[in-house]
Design a protein around this motif. Structure first.
Motif, PDB file in Angstrom:
ATOM      1  N   UNK A  80      44.333  44.994  28.536  1.00 29.96           N
ATOM      2  CA  UNK A  80      43.365  43.978  28.963  1.00 29.96           C
ATOM      3  C   UNK A  80      44.033  42.911  29.826  1.00 29.96           C
ATOM      4  N   UNK A  81      45.219  42.471  29.404  1.00 31.69           N
ATOM      5  CA  UNK A  81      45.928  41.437  30.158  1.00 31.69           C
ATOM      6  C   UNK A  81      46.313  41.951  31.538  1.00 31.69           C
ATOM      7  N   UNK A  82      46.818  43.170  31.602  1.00 28.63           N
ATOM      8  CA  UNK A  82      47.166  43.767  32.906  1.00 28.63           C
ATOM      9  C   UNK A  82      45.947  43.818  33.818  1.00 28.63           C
ATOM     10  N   UNK A  83      44.824  44.228  33.262  1.00 33.12           N
ATOM     11  CA  UNK A  83      43.603  44.322  34.058  1.00 33.12           C
ATOM     12  C   UNK A  83      43.156  42.942  34.543  1.00 33.12           C
ATOM     13  N   UNK A  84      43.258  41.947  33.685  1.00 30.76           N
ATOM     14  CA  UNK A  84      42.895  40.573  34.063  1.00 30.76           C
ATOM     15  C   UNK A  84      43.758  40.097  35.223  1.00 30.76           C
ATOM     16  N   UNK A  85      45.075  40.265  35.094  1.00 31.79           N
ATOM     17  CA  UNK A  85      46.010  39.807  36.127  1.00 31.79           C
ATOM     18  C   UNK A  85      45.775  40.561  37.434  1.00 31.79           C
ATOM     19  N   UNK A  86      45.584  41.859  37.344  1.00 33.18           N
ATOM     20  CA  UNK A  86      45.364  42.648  38.553  1.00 33.18           C
ATOM     21  C   UNK A  86      44.058  42.270  39.241  1.00 33.18           C
ATOM     22  N   UNK A  87      43.004  42.067  38.466  1.00 29.21           N
ATOM     23  CA  UNK A  87      41.717  41.696  39.067  1.00 29.21           C
ATOM     24  C   UNK A  87      41.755  40.298  39.681  1.00 29.21           C
ATOM     25  N   UNK A  88      42.384  39.357  38.992  1.00 28.64           N
ATOM     26  CA  UNK A  88      42.398  37.976  39.471  1.00 28.64           C
ATOM     27  C   UNK A  88      43.349  37.754  40.643  1.00 28.64           C
ATOM     28  N   UNK A  89      44.535  38.383  40.615  1.00 27.20           N
ATOM     29  CA  UNK A  89      45.580  38.001  41.573  1.00 27.20           C
ATOM     30  C   UNK A  89      46.093  39.122  42.476  1.00 27.20           C
ATOM     31  N   UNK A  90      45.869  40.355  42.122  1.00 30.64           N
ATOM     32  CA  UNK A  90      46.432  41.440  42.923  1.00 30.64           C
ATOM     33  C   UNK A  90      45.371  42.263  43.630  1.00 30.64           C
ATOM     34  N   UNK A  94      38.210  41.788  47.016  1.00 25.25           N
ATOM     35  CA  UNK A  94      37.113  40.853  46.786  1.00 25.25           C
ATOM     36  C   UNK A  94      37.609  39.613  46.045  1.00 25.25           C
ATOM     37  N   UNK A  95      36.871  38.555  46.216  1.00 24.39           N
ATOM     38  CA  UNK A  95      37.154  37.334  45.466  1.00 24.39           C
ATOM     39  C   UNK A  95      36.530  37.469  44.087  1.00 24.39           C
ATOM     40  N   UNK A  96      37.306  37.169  43.072  1.00 23.47           N
ATOM     41  CA  UNK A  96      36.780  37.223  41.712  1.00 23.47           C
ATOM     42  C   UNK A  96      37.074  35.906  41.014  1.00 23.47           C
ATOM     43  N   UNK A  97      36.281  35.619  40.006  1.00 26.90           N
ATOM     44  CA  UNK A  97      36.518  34.439  39.191  1.00 26.90           C
ATOM     45  C   UNK A  97      36.593  34.876  37.737  1.00 26.90           C
ATOM     46  N   UNK A  98      36.850  33.938  36.870  1.00 25.92           N
ATOM     47  CA  UNK A  98      37.027  34.255  35.446  1.00 25.92           C
ATOM     48  C   UNK A  98      35.772  34.861  34.826  1.00 25.92           C
ATOM     49  N   UNK A  99      34.602  34.364  35.220  1.00 26.10           N
ATOM     50  CA  UNK A  99      33.350  34.905  34.676  1.00 26.10           C
ATOM     51  C   UNK A  99      33.161  36.367  35.060  1.00 26.10           C
ATOM     52  N   UNK A 100      33.427  36.689  36.311  1.00 29.20           N
ATOM     53  CA  UNK A 100      33.277  38.067  36.783  1.00 29.20           C
ATOM     54  C   UNK A 100      34.274  39.002  36.083  1.00 29.20           C
ATOM     55  N   UNK A 101      35.498  38.548  35.946  1.00 26.31           N
ATOM     56  CA  UNK A 101      36.516  39.350  35.253  1.00 26.31           C
ATOM     57  C   UNK A 101      36.115  39.559  33.796  1.00 26.31           C
ATOM     58  N   UNK A 102      35.643  38.517  33.149  1.00 22.65           N
ATOM     59  CA  UNK A 102      35.214  38.627  31.751  1.00 22.65           C
ATOM     60  C   UNK A 102      34.098  39.658  31.611  1.00 22.65           C
ATOM     61  N   UNK A 103      33.153  39.662  32.534  1.00 20.54           N
ATOM     62  CA  UNK A 103      32.066  40.647  32.504  1.00 20.54           C
ATOM     63  C   UNK A 103      32.589  42.066  32.734  1.00 20.54           C
ATOM     64  N   UNK A 104      33.537  42.209  33.633  1.00 25.00           N
ATOM     65  CA  UNK A 104      34.051  43.538  33.968  1.00 25.00           C
ATOM     66  C   UNK A 104      34.855  44.177  32.840  1.00 25.00           C
ATOM     67  N   UNK A 105      35.548  43.351  32.051  1.00 23.67           N
ATOM     68  CA  UNK A 105      36.375  43.943  30.986  1.00 23.67           C
ATOM     69  C   UNK A 105      35.796  43.690  29.591  1.00 23.67           C
ATOM     70  N   UNK A 106      34.574  43.196  29.550  1.00 28.74           N
ATOM     71  CA  UNK A 106      33.827  43.025  28.288  1.00 28.74           C
ATOM     72  C   UNK A 106      34.526  42.103  27.295  1.00 28.74           C
ATOM     73  N   UNK A 107      35.015  40.974  27.799  1.00 30.24           N
ATOM     74  CA  UNK A 107      35.579  39.921  26.957  1.00 30.24           C
ATOM     75  C   UNK A 107      34.896  38.610  27.319  1.00 30.24           C
ATOM     76  N   UNK A 108      35.037  37.624  26.435  1.00 27.67           N
ATOM     77  CA  UNK A 108      34.493  36.310  26.771  1.00 27.67           C
ATOM     78  C   UNK A 108      35.419  35.619  27.772  1.00 27.67           C
ATOM     79  N   UNK A 109      34.865  34.642  28.469  1.00 27.56           N
ATOM     80  CA  UNK A 109      35.654  33.889  29.440  1.00 27.56           C
ATOM     81  C   UNK A 109      36.840  33.218  28.746  1.00 27.56           C
ATOM     82  N   UNK A 110      36.602  32.709  27.539  1.00 25.86           N
ATOM     83  CA  UNK A 110      37.669  32.041  26.785  1.00 25.86           C
ATOM     84  C   UNK A 110      38.798  33.013  26.437  1.00 25.86           C
TER      85      UNK A 110
END
Length: 129
Positions: A80-90, A94-110
């Motif tokens: 999950x962490x790898x996916x978050x980092x790759x989606x946000x920074x690598x 497309x431009x992504x934000x925390x809300x979009x990443x949270x939706x894509x990997x089925x976790x809460x924004x927090x």
């Protein structure tokens, strides 16, 4: 973690996919500079310049060090962490934000923020900042 540290780490992570290219470009630049300087040195021995060897070039050392540390931290991270980092920074597509990443990997924004920040802490510790 201070804002400047996060910004610095974000910058390094955004450059991670291109680090190999940066490394090769810098190495080629040094090789070209070395050849050019050697030609001038033969022509004018009074003007000898100090050459920086490839193995001692600070920029090359830092690029290789950062690449290895990021690879190590990504290898140690959860999927999950790898996916978050790759989606946000690598992800350059497309431009992504925390809300979009949270939706894509089925976790809460927090949870996304918590996993990202834990990754940043580990990365900062390995980088010595």
């Amino acid at each position: 973690m201070e804002k400047w540290k996060k910004d610095y780490l974000k910058g390094i992570l955004k450059d991670y996919p291109k680090m190999e290219d940066y490394y090769l470009e810098r190495k080629e630049k040094l090789l070209f500079h070395t050849k050019e300087t050697q030609q001038h040195a033969y022509a004018n021995t009074k003007n000898k310049k100090l050459l920086i060897s490839i193995s001692l070039d600070r920029q090359l050392i830092n690029l290789e060090r950062n690449r290895k540390i990021i690879s190590l931290c990504l290898d140690n991270a959860t999927a999950e962490t790898r996916e978050i980092i790759e989606l946000l920074y690598m992800n350059n597509k497309q431009k992504v934000n925390l809300d979009l990443v949270a939706d894509q990997i089925y976790l809460s924004k927090r949870q996304v923020i918590r996993l990202r920040d834990a990754f940043f802490e580990e990365l900062a510790e390995h980088l010595g900042i």
